[in-house]
Scaffold this motif. Structure first.
Motif, PDB file in Angstrom:
ATOM      1  N   ALA A 276       3.960   6.498  -3.668  1.00  0.00           N
ATOM      2  CA  ALA A 276       2.082   7.165  -3.814  1.00  0.00           C
ATOM      3  C   ALA A 276       1.594   5.750  -3.778  1.00  0.00           C
ATOM      4  O   ALA A 276       1.725   4.568  -3.416  1.00  0.00           O
ATOM      5  N   SER A 277       0.410   5.954  -3.844  1.00  0.00           N
ATOM      6  CA  SER A 277      -1.319   5.262  -3.668  1.00  0.00           C
ATOM      7  C   SER A 277      -1.599   4.396  -4.517  1.00  0.00           C
ATOM      8  O   SER A 277      -2.049   5.210  -5.630  1.00  0.00           O
ATOM      9  N   LEU A 278      -2.087   3.466  -5.072  1.00  0.00           N
ATOM     10  CA  LEU A 278      -2.502   2.783  -5.871  1.00  0.00           C
ATOM     11  C   LEU A 278      -4.294   2.398  -5.237  1.00  0.00           C
ATOM     12  O   LEU A 278      -3.931   1.611  -6.110  1.00  0.00           O
ATOM     13  N   MET A 279      -4.368   2.118  -4.336  1.00  0.00           N
ATOM     14  CA  MET A 279      -5.337   2.309  -3.449  1.00  0.00           C
ATOM     15  C   MET A 279      -6.729   2.377  -4.425  1.00  0.00           C
ATOM     16  O   MET A 279      -6.697   3.578  -4.821  1.00  0.00           O
ATOM     17  N   SER A 280      -8.367   1.710  -4.321  1.00  0.00           N
ATOM     18  CA  SER A 280      -9.066   1.732  -5.797  1.00  0.00           C
ATOM     19  C   SER A 280      -9.499   3.281  -5.575  1.00  0.00           C
ATOM     20  O   SER A 280     -10.272   3.239  -6.838  1.00  0.00           O
TER      21      SER A 280
ATOM     22  N   TRP B 243      -2.664  11.810   7.173  1.00  0.00           N
ATOM     23  CA  TRP B 243      -2.326  10.995   7.799  1.00  0.00           C
ATOM     24  C   TRP B 243      -0.921  10.293   7.394  1.00  0.00           C
ATOM     25  O   TRP B 243       0.260  10.210   8.145  1.00  0.00           O
ATOM     26  N   ALA B 244      -0.811   9.187   6.761  1.00  0.00           N
ATOM     27  CA  ALA B 244       0.033   8.962   6.027  1.00  0.00           C
ATOM     28  C   ALA B 244       1.210   9.318   4.857  1.00  0.00           C
ATOM     29  O   ALA B 244       1.962   8.768   4.745  1.00  0.00           O
ATOM     30  N   SER B 245       1.434  11.018   4.940  1.00  0.00           N
ATOM     31  CA  SER B 245       2.221  11.972   5.019  1.00  0.00           C
ATOM     32  C   SER B 245       3.266  11.395   6.008  1.00  0.00           C
ATOM     33  O   SER B 245       4.381  12.082   5.543  1.00  0.00           O
ATOM     34  N   ALA B 246       3.155  11.239   6.802  1.00  0.00           N
ATOM     35  CA  ALA B 246       3.383  11.795   8.008  1.00  0.00           C
ATOM     36  C   ALA B 246       3.655  10.920   9.477  1.00  0.00           C
ATOM     37  O   ALA B 246       4.625  10.332  10.038  1.00  0.00           O
TER      38      ALA B 246
ATOM     39  N   GLU C 112       8.617  13.131  -2.127  1.00  0.00           N
ATOM     40  CA  GLU C 112       7.140  13.766  -2.989  1.00  0.00           C
ATOM     41  C   GLU C 112       6.240  12.415  -2.830  1.00  0.00           C
ATOM     42  O   GLU C 112       6.357  11.453  -3.338  1.00  0.00           O
ATOM     43  N   ASP C 113       4.970  12.731  -2.250  1.00  0.00           N
ATOM     44  CA  ASP C 113       4.149  11.912  -1.805  1.00  0.00           C
ATOM     45  C   ASP C 113       3.048  12.609  -2.724  1.00  0.00           C
ATOM     46  O   ASP C 113       2.241  13.613  -2.543  1.00  0.00           O
ATOM     47  N   VAL C 114       3.108  11.371  -3.737  1.00  0.00           N
ATOM     48  CA  VAL C 114       2.439  11.464  -4.960  1.00  0.00           C
ATOM     49  C   VAL C 114       0.964  10.901  -5.534  1.00  0.00           C
ATOM     50  O   VAL C 114      -0.118  10.368  -6.422  1.00  0.00           O
ATOM     51  N   SER C 115       0.962  10.257  -4.041  1.00  0.00           N
ATOM     52  CA  SER C 115      -0.588   9.788  -3.663  1.00  0.00           C
ATOM     53  C   SER C 115      -1.666  10.133  -4.890  1.00  0.00           C
ATOM     54  O   SER C 115      -3.012   9.651  -4.398  1.00  0.00           O
ATOM     55  N   HIS C 116      -2.614  12.088  -5.135  1.00  0.00           N
ATOM     56  CA  HIS C 116      -2.930  12.368  -5.157  1.00  0.00           C
ATOM     57  C   HIS C 116      -2.513  12.387  -6.631  1.00  0.00           C
ATOM     58  O   HIS C 116      -3.746  13.477  -7.164  1.00  0.00           O
ATOM     59  N   ALA C 117      -2.445  12.327  -7.179  1.00  0.00           N
ATOM     60  CA  ALA C 117      -1.563  13.203  -8.543  1.00  0.00           C
ATOM     61  C   ALA C 117      -0.698  12.004  -9.239  1.00  0.00           C
ATOM     62  O   ALA C 117      -0.342  12.565 -10.057  1.00  0.00           O
TER      63      ALA C 117
ATOM     64  N   VAL D 296       6.892  16.193   0.669  1.00  0.00           N
ATOM     65  CA  VAL D 296       5.424  17.005  -0.209  1.00  0.00           C
ATOM     66  C   VAL D 296       5.085  16.571  -0.166  1.00  0.00           C
ATOM     67  O   VAL D 296       5.071  15.422  -1.169  1.00  0.00           O
ATOM     68  N   VAL D 297       4.143  17.029  -0.595  1.00  0.00           N
ATOM     69  CA  VAL D 297       1.984  16.725  -1.296  1.00  0.00           C
ATOM     70  C   VAL D 297       2.097  17.186  -1.957  1.00  0.00           C
ATOM     71  O   VAL D 297       1.696  18.195  -2.393  1.00  0.00           O
ATOM     72  N   HIS D 298       1.702  16.463  -3.184  1.00  0.00           N
ATOM     73  CA  HIS D 298       0.927  17.387  -4.398  1.00  0.00           C
ATOM     74  C   HIS D 298      -0.682  17.114  -4.335  1.00  0.00           C
ATOM     75  O   HIS D 298      -1.918  16.676  -4.687  1.00  0.00           O
TER      76      HIS D 298
ATOM     77  N   ASN E  10       1.001  -1.557  -0.247  1.00  0.00           N
ATOM     78  CA  ASN E  10       0.097   0.271   0.178  1.00  0.00           C
ATOM     79  C   ASN E  10       0.900   1.554   0.266  1.00  0.00           C
ATOM     80  O   ASN E  10       2.145   0.279  -0.168  1.00  0.00           O
ATOM     81  N   GLY E  11       0.052   2.366  -0.492  1.00  0.00           N
ATOM     82  CA  GLY E  11       1.354   3.707   0.184  1.00  0.00           C
ATOM     83  C   GLY E  11       1.795   4.128   1.613  1.00  0.00           C
ATOM     84  O   GLY E  11       2.689   4.277   1.567  1.00  0.00           O
ATOM     85  N   THR E  12       1.423   3.998   2.184  1.00  0.00           N
ATOM     86  CA  THR E  12       1.400   3.561   3.451  1.00  0.00           C
ATOM     87  C   THR E  12       3.163   3.151   3.618  1.00  0.00           C
ATOM     88  O   THR E  12       3.935   3.729   4.384  1.00  0.00           O
ATOM     89  N   ALA E  13       2.846   1.765   3.890  1.00  0.00           N
ATOM     90  CA  ALA E  13       3.962   1.187   3.609  1.00  0.00           C
ATOM     91  C   ALA E  13       5.277   1.483   2.706  1.00  0.00           C
ATOM     92  O   ALA E  13       6.743   1.986   2.902  1.00  0.00           O
ATOM     93  N   ALA E  14       4.876   2.258   1.333  1.00  0.00           N
ATOM     94  CA  ALA E  14       5.854   2.583   1.077  1.00  0.00           C
ATOM     95  C   ALA E  14       6.404   4.264   1.089  1.00  0.00           C
ATOM     96  O   ALA E  14       7.642   4.651   0.609  1.00  0.00           O
ATOM     97  N   LEU E  15       5.092   4.499   1.837  1.00  0.00           N
ATOM     98  CA  LEU E  15       6.363   5.815   2.533  1.00  0.00           C
ATOM     99  C   LEU E  15       6.936   5.855   3.543  1.00  0.00           C
ATOM    100  O   LEU E  15       7.551   6.609   4.084  1.00  0.00           O
ATOM    101  N   GLN E  16       6.564   4.633   4.344  1.00  0.00           N
ATOM    102  CA  GLN E  16       7.814   4.640   5.458  1.00  0.00           C
ATOM    103  C   GLN E  16       8.886   4.232   5.012  1.00  0.00           C
ATOM    104  O   GLN E  16      10.009   4.443   5.595  1.00  0.00           O
TER     105      GLN E  16
HETATM  106  C1  LIG Z   1      -4.401   6.967  -0.004  1.00  0.00           C
HETATM  107  C2  LIG Z   1      -3.004   7.837   0.468  1.00  0.00           C
HETATM  108  C3  LIG Z   1      -1.994   7.445   0.712  1.00  0.00           C
HETATM  109  C4  LIG Z   1      -1.784   6.410   1.625  1.00  0.00           C
HETATM  110  O1  LIG Z   1      -2.026   5.263   0.251  1.00  0.00           O
HETATM  111  P1  LIG Z   1      -3.047   3.973   1.353  1.00  0.00           P
HETATM  112  O2  LIG Z   1      -2.638   3.101  -0.224  1.00  0.00           O
HETATM  113  O3  LIG Z   1      -4.195   4.356   1.175  1.00  0.00           O
HETATM  114  O4  LIG Z   1      -2.212   2.898   1.866  1.00  0.00           O
HETATM  115  C5  LIG Z   1      -0.567   8.669   1.560  1.00  0.00           C
HETATM  116  N1  LIG Z   1      -0.820   9.747   1.420  1.00  0.00           N
HETATM  117  C6  LIG Z   1      -1.912  10.767   0.753  1.00  0.00           C
HETATM  118  C7  LIG Z   1      -1.315  11.791   0.004  1.00  0.00           C
HETATM  119  C8  LIG Z   1      -2.776   9.847   0.488  1.00  0.00           C
HETATM  120  O5  LIG Z   1      -3.776  10.838  -0.148  1.00  0.00           O
END
Ligand SMILES: *Cc1c(COP(=O)(O)O)cnc(C)c1O
Length: 445
Positions: free
Chosen positions: A195-199, A102-105, A171-176, A145-147, A74-80
């Motif tokens: 980046a997160s790739l959740m659904s 929260w998973a940016s921090a 860079e947290d690219v989960s939104h972009a 940095v979060v986009h 998941n994206g949380t693990a990738a960011l950690q």
């Molecule tokens: C969704 C999200 C994550 C975490 O990703 P998961 O795949 O849900 O673990 C991290 N940062 C941002 C900004 C997100 O929106």
């Protein structure tokens, strides 16, 4: 057009039938190709393998323009893992915007490090470069940095600050995913991106995440942290070699290959899908140009930047242009017109007890300051833009298809409420004390 507000008994602006609206908003979009890809993994018994994931990584890295990509559960693990890859450790500080998921921090605690929150820019809703500078201390090691909401953060000044102070940039690219800043892909500016790739994200695969970097050592540190099965004799970074075979983070980050298989198919169509979304969203905002009270949250694509897949689309609210009407009341009226609309965005993290008082590991003091050289916690009155972001934002319809007649109906819902705001003032309950969400989680099953 116009007429009486639906909230006060008039006819709703959105008159289209359920079927056409479902088609407009359907997410994620998938077809036979994804179903076949998932069944292929299942039938081969490859769920816990890495072959499909490695193929996805190669394609993702090439598409984004990065040397390496590493899939995660998941994206949380990738960011950690990205935090560890940057060397964040005991007593170190990471600067992060207060308005984000929260998973940016939050994972930074698990490394013995802490977070110093920075304020956001009121127009982009992304981290403010001026605020970053104010939060730098001798223990600052990295900037997250979060986009945010698909808006590219202002990378030029941010990279200049990082260079001047010798800081790493994540860079947290989960939104972009795939978005552009001045012609260059997001995720390629910092030392590492995740980046997160959740659904519900704009590049959806089920549950998954992806880390990218151009640095071999960074890549190998991310492997060492969470990918025991790939932490082997091929590792070239000397400082990691003594520990091969067992994960240094004590965690397992492997991506499920059914997700990797879906991600490979989604990636093939992703740029075209984003282009359609942007055409629809830009048309929506073009129709609302100059309407009082509602300002777009978007970029001028003529600068080479864009809003990627326009994840969690929102607008900026200006109550002062509508007689002080609360965003809560405004959104009630728009929703009554038949357009999806609600107040707020992510709540400011620095106000949550997880970041003020929680003693998670039994240090006998708040985890936030357990290993810190100073009290990094913000005071009341700090980060003013982050605190008021909830009352300045509202969600707008996330349009997946360019259907001009439907988009016009949705834009009319917003225009109509703005034009008739005077009728809403008398019964305006005002905004609640806190407005916004700690997360947007909303599962269908
Ligand atoms: C969704 C999200 C994550 C975490 O990703 P998961 O795949 O849900 O673990 C991290 N940062 C941002 C900004 C997100 O929106």
């Amino acid at each position: 057009m116009g007429g009486k507000l639906a909230l006060l008994g008039g006819r709703p602006a959105v008159s289209a039938g359920r079927d056409r609206l479902d088609e407009l908003f359907r997410w994620p979009i998938y077809a036979q190709e994804e179903e076949d890809a998932v069944l292929g993994v299942l039938r081969e018994g490859g769920m816990s393998g890495t072959g499909v994931t490695k193929a996805f990584e190669k394609e993702y890295a090439a598409w984004q323009g990065s040397a390496y990509a590493l899939g995660f559960c998941n994206g949380t693990a990738a960011l950690q893992a990205a935090m560890f890859a940057c060397g964040l450790g005991v007593g170190d500080e990471m600067i992060c915007p207060s308005v984000t998921y929260w998973a940016s921090a939050a994972q930074v605690y698990s490394l013995g490090a802490t977070v110093a929150f920075a304020d956001i820019d009121p127009a982009t809703l992304c981290i403010s470069p001026a605020s970053i500078e104010k939060r730098i201390s001798p223990r600052t090691k990295a900037i997250m940095v979060v986009h945010y909401l698909a808006h590219p953060a202002d990378m030029e000044p941010i990279m200049a600050i990082a260079k001047k102070h010798g800081l790493k940039v994540i860079e947290d690219v989960s939104h972009a995913q795939g978005g552009l800043y001045k012609g260059r892909r997001l995720g390629t500016f910092g030392d590492v991106s995740a980046a997160s790739l959740m659904s519900s994200k704009s590049l959806p695969c089920g549950e998954g995440g992806v880390l990218t970097t151009d640095g071999l050592e960074c890549f190998e540190r991310a492997i060492a942290f969470a990918h025991y099965e790939r932490f082997d004799a091929d590792i070239r970074t000397e400082s990691l070699r003594p520990y091969i075979e067992l994960p240094m983070g004590g965690v397992k980050g492997r991506m499920h290959q059914m997700s990797s298989a879906v991600a490979r198919v989604q990636l093939k169509y992703y740029d075209a899908r984003c282009a359609e979304i942007r055409k629809a969203m830009n048309y929506f905002w073009d129709l609302l140009e100059g309407v009082p009270g509602i300002q777009p949250h978007r970029v001028d694509e003529a600068t080479g930047s864009n809003m990627a897949g326009w994840y969690a689309a929102r607008g900026i609210y200006r109550a002062e242009e509508l007689g002080g009407l609360s965003v809560t009341r405004f959104c009630q009226a728009v929703a009554a017109e038949g357009a999806p609309c609600g107040p707020g965005c992510n709540s400011a993290l620095h106000t949550h007890p997880l970041f003020t008082t929680a003693d998670i590991y039994g240090h006998g003091k708040p985890t936030r300051i357990a290993n810190a050289a100073r009290d990094v916690r913000e005071l009341d009155g700090d980060l003013a833009e982050s605190v008021r972001a909830g009352s300045r934002t509202y969600s707008i319809p996330w349009l997946k298809q360019f259907r001009p007649d439907l988009i016009e109906q949705h834009a009319e819902a917003f225009r109509k409420v703005s034009a008739n705001y005077g009728e809403l003032l008398a019964d305006d309950p005002g905004d609640p004390k806190t407005i916004g969400h700690w997360h947007f989680y909303n599962s269908r099953a």
